[in-house]
Design an enzyme around this catalytic site. Structure first.
Site, PDB file in Angstrom:
ATOM      1  CB  ALA A  26      -0.970  -0.069   0.450  1.00 32.36           C
ATOM      2  CG  ASP A 132       3.545  -8.343  20.783  1.00 34.23           C
ATOM      3  OD1 ASP A 132       3.209  -9.426  20.857  1.00 34.23           O
ATOM      4  OD2 ASP A 132       4.655  -7.796  21.975  1.00 34.23           O
ATOM      5  NE  ARG A 176       9.425 -11.334  27.620  1.00 30.91           N
ATOM      6  CZ  ARG A 176      10.030 -12.386  26.425  1.00 30.91           C
ATOM      7  NH1 ARG A 176      10.034 -11.025  25.919  1.00 30.91           N
ATOM      8  NH2 ARG A 176      10.317 -13.247  26.561  1.00 30.91           N
ATOM      9  CB  SER A 220     -10.272 -30.919  30.118  1.00 33.34           C
ATOM     10  OG  SER A 220     -11.389 -30.966  29.144  1.00 33.34           O
TER      11      SER A 220
HETATM   12  P1  ATP Z   1       7.469  -6.736  18.751  1.00 35.41           P
HETATM   13  O1  ATP Z   1       7.446  -6.182  18.606  1.00 35.41           O
HETATM   14  O2  ATP Z   1       7.503  -7.201  17.445  1.00 35.41           O
HETATM   15  O3  ATP Z   1       8.972  -6.783  19.541  1.00 35.41           O
HETATM   16  P2  ATP Z   1       9.831  -4.109  17.963  1.00 35.41           P
HETATM   17  O4  ATP Z   1       9.488  -3.207  16.867  1.00 35.41           O
HETATM   18  O5  ATP Z   1       9.461  -3.090  19.201  1.00 35.41           O
HETATM   19  O6  ATP Z   1       9.215  -5.315  17.354  1.00 35.41           O
HETATM   20  P3  ATP Z   1      12.274  -4.088  18.898  1.00 35.41           P
HETATM   21  O7  ATP Z   1      13.225  -5.552  18.682  1.00 35.41           O
HETATM   22  O8  ATP Z   1      12.000  -3.717  19.734  1.00 35.41           O
HETATM   23  O9  ATP Z   1      10.882  -5.471  18.023  1.00 35.41           O
HETATM   24  O10 ATP Z   1      12.520  -3.381  18.430  1.00 35.41           O
HETATM   25  C1  ATP Z   1      13.691  -3.368  16.853  1.00 35.41           C
HETATM   26  C2  ATP Z   1      14.259  -2.574  16.607  1.00 35.41           C
HETATM   27  O11 ATP Z   1      14.547  -1.290  16.353  1.00 35.41           O
HETATM   28  C3  ATP Z   1      15.713  -2.786  17.482  1.00 35.41           C
HETATM   29  O12 ATP Z   1      16.076  -3.758  17.059  1.00 35.41           O
HETATM   30  C4  ATP Z   1      16.488  -1.331  17.206  1.00 35.41           C
HETATM   31  O13 ATP Z   1      17.323  -1.607  15.308  1.00 35.41           O
HETATM   32  C5  ATP Z   1      15.336  -0.441  16.769  1.00 35.41           C
HETATM   33  N1  ATP Z   1      15.112   0.039  18.518  1.00 35.41           N
HETATM   34  C6  ATP Z   1      14.938  -0.413  19.480  1.00 35.41           C
HETATM   35  N2  ATP Z   1      14.755   0.268  20.339  1.00 35.41           N
HETATM   36  C7  ATP Z   1      15.609   1.377  20.170  1.00 35.41           C
HETATM   37  C8  ATP Z   1      16.378   2.140  20.618  1.00 35.41           C
HETATM   38  N3  ATP Z   1      15.671   3.083  21.867  1.00 35.41           N
HETATM   39  N4  ATP Z   1      16.836   2.994  20.512  1.00 35.41           N
HETATM   40  C9  ATP Z   1      16.937   2.918  18.622  1.00 35.41           C
HETATM   41  N5  ATP Z   1      16.468   1.858  17.959  1.00 35.41           N
HETATM   42  C10 ATP Z   1      15.803   1.389  18.574  1.00 35.41           C
END
Ligand code: ATP
Length: 329
Positions: A26, A132, A176, A220
């Site tokens: 999109a 999530d 989590r 169960s």
């Molecule tokens: P999910 O909800 O599926 O876990 P997510 O986006 O929360 O996805 P994370 O592993 O928490 O997944 O973050 C993905 C990426 O975003 C990290 O590997 C990092 O590159 C970047 N990131 C996360 N937090 C920070 C931060 N505080 N500063 C800079 N980059 C960040």
């Protein structure tokens, strides 16, 4: 005056979620409709640092709306958490002529986006892509509905075997810090209880479930459990162990659904949501919006400042807890 945006970069980051491809499609097609160039950035922020750029046309996203995972791949990128990593990412963006970014990911990905936008004054639009459903300001995230359907399918199968024995099955699902998957899949699968992080501090949800008692005709039970929190409390094994020690009259079994929950084709709901959000991301950029996440509220597209989407807690609707408690009697 805002600089004209002629080239956008799009990336997926963090955990993959069904519907991410529909969102990429999109974004790409809407941008092309408005005659913008589109650069697909592979492997999330890692690809921005490693210059893994692919020129996208409308046909690059053909035949992808129905596919799970993400054609752009995704990664967790430690280097982007450092100022040096973000500097390299910015320099690569400038070199490639990318004027704005669309970041599709969860809380962490949008936290990174917000930091990057502040440091380098780049227009960034976030799309909530996570199973999530834990981002504030949107009723649903891309991938949540598909994961919910996958979980319910699995629970239906486990119920067949649970019914054949006198057992309590603890089925662990993702989330989590947020119990949306556990709570709603419990309702949808007719489970007896959900143990979610939102409730774990003030009440002992296991004791409460046991106290409620199993209906006489039920021999169960199925309990949906959110995965363990970072301090190690929670998760299906934790509760099964407690049953062994505290309620030895019951036989407990554990199933961890794990990555199964992320796979599979996106549901129709997620495809439509992702299509609307991807379209809205480009419209938002054209309106001069920056550093907002696209959300959906009461079936209307909304713009949520990324700072609010990542910081504010998204509470579980108490009505959902009452519905499960009453209907599982
Ligand atoms: P999910 O909800 O599926 O876990 P997510 O986006 O929360 O996805 P994370 O592993 O928490 O997944 O973050 C993905 C990426 O975003 C990290 O590997 C990092 O590159 C970047 N990131 C996360 N937090 C920070 C931060 N505080 N500063 C800079 N980059 C960040």
């Amino acid at each position: 005056m805002e600089r004209k945006i002629s080239t956008i970069g799009v990336l997926t980051s963090g955990g993959d979620a069904p519907g991410m491809n529909a969102a990429i499609r999109a974004v790409t097609r809407t941008a092309r409709y408005h005659e913008m160039n589109v650069i697909g950035i592979m492997r999330g922020y890692q690809g921005l640092i490693d210059k893994e750029f692919v020129k996208f046309t409308s046909s690059s996203v053909s035949n992808t709306i129905q596919r799970g995972g993400t054609i752009l791949k995704t990664a967790r990128c430690g280097a982007f958490m450092t100022p040096e990593g973000r500097k390299a990412a910015y320099e690569n963006m400038v070199e490639a002529g990318i004027d704005a970014l669309v970041v599709i990911g969860g809380n962490g990905s949008l936290t990174g986006a917000q930091l990057f936008a502040r440091e380098y004054d780049i227009p960034i639009i976030g799309l909530p892509g996570t199973i999530d459903n834990d981002l504030y300001g949107t009723d649903s995230t891309i991938g949540y509905d598909s994961a919910l359907n996958t979980i319910v399918d699995c629970v239906d199968k486990i119920r067949d075997t649970a019914n054949s024995h006198d057992r309590i099955f603890f089925i662990e699902v993702m989330g989590r810090d947020a119990g949306f998957l556990a709570q709603n899949s419990a309702i949808a699968s007719g489970a007896e209880a959900a143990i979610i992080p939102e409730g774990s501090t003030d009440v002992d949800q296991l004791a409460e479930f046991i106290d409620r008692g199993k209906r006489k005709s039920k021999n169960s039970a199925i309990v949906l459990v959110s995965e363990a929190q970072k301090n190690g409390v929670g998760g299906a094994f934790y509760y099964a162990d407690r049953i062994k020690k505290e309620f030895p009259q019951f036989d407990a079994r554990v199933t961890i659904l794990g990555h199964l929950q992320r796979g599979g084709t996106p549901s129709a709901y997620d495809r439509i949501l992702a299509s609307r959000m991807g379209y809205a991301a480009i419209e938002a950029l054209l309106e001069g919006q920056r550093n907002v996440m696209i959300g959906i509220k009461n079936d209307e597209i909304v713009y949520v400042p990324i700072s609010r989407a990542i910081k504010m807690d998204k509470p579980i609707n108490q009505e959902l807890i009452a519905v499960l408690n009453v209907l599982s009697m």
